[in-house]
Design an enzyme around this catalytic site. Sequence first.
Site, mmCIF file in Angstrom:
data_model
loop_
_atom_site.group_PDB
_atom_site.id
_atom_site.type_symbol
_atom_site.label_atom_id
_atom_site.label_comp_id
_atom_site.label_asym_id
_atom_site.label_seq_id
_atom_site.Cartn_x
_atom_site.Cartn_y
_atom_site.Cartn_z
ATOM 1 C CD GLU A 116 40.965 42.728 43.286
ATOM 2 O OE1 GLU A 116 41.918 42.979 44.043
ATOM 3 O OE2 GLU A 116 40.794 43.326 42.199
ATOM 4 C CE1 TYR A 128 40.831 36.702 34.012
ATOM 5 C CE2 TYR A 128 39.285 36.338 35.793
ATOM 6 C CZ TYR A 128 39.726 37.101 34.733
ATOM 7 O OH TYR A 128 39.076 38.254 34.408
#
Length: 161
Positions: A116, A128
């Site tokens: 998350e 990411y």
Amino acid sequence: MAYPETYQKVLEADQLVRPLAPEDVPAVLDIERQGYSHPWSESVFLDCFKDNYRLWGACHGDMLIAYAVVNYIVDEAHLLNICVHPGARGEGVGRYLLRHVLATAAHEGMSQLLLEVRVSNHAAIALYQDEGFHEVGQRPGYYPAANGREDARVLMRALGH
């Protein structure tokens, strides 16, 4: 903590990722408190020293400059926390540590890595995505924030075997 302009070259030559030990928690807490508005407590970190967790520290020489906490559940790895000391940000430490987490999880038979990230953390989201993660969902109100709660993006990357 100030780093020389040639830090990236030094980092590549002298980077070490090692498992963390309970004795590392004070240094981890120092980084955590500088990195997050709502840091984890000492007891939360200490509770992660179990068989189904992997705690990694990135060091520059003897100095801890980043850490990651990963939980293994069946064949899925969940990156619970990753943080780089503010003085070492933007130098590739986070990417280096993330790649270590991914490689280790794949080597240990995990099929995917989930995490998350705050919707406002654009730098982390870009990292990411650059490392092959894609969004698989959102968690409304997941993170505490200065004015209530903040949503999280749930990102996933499949791990090849």
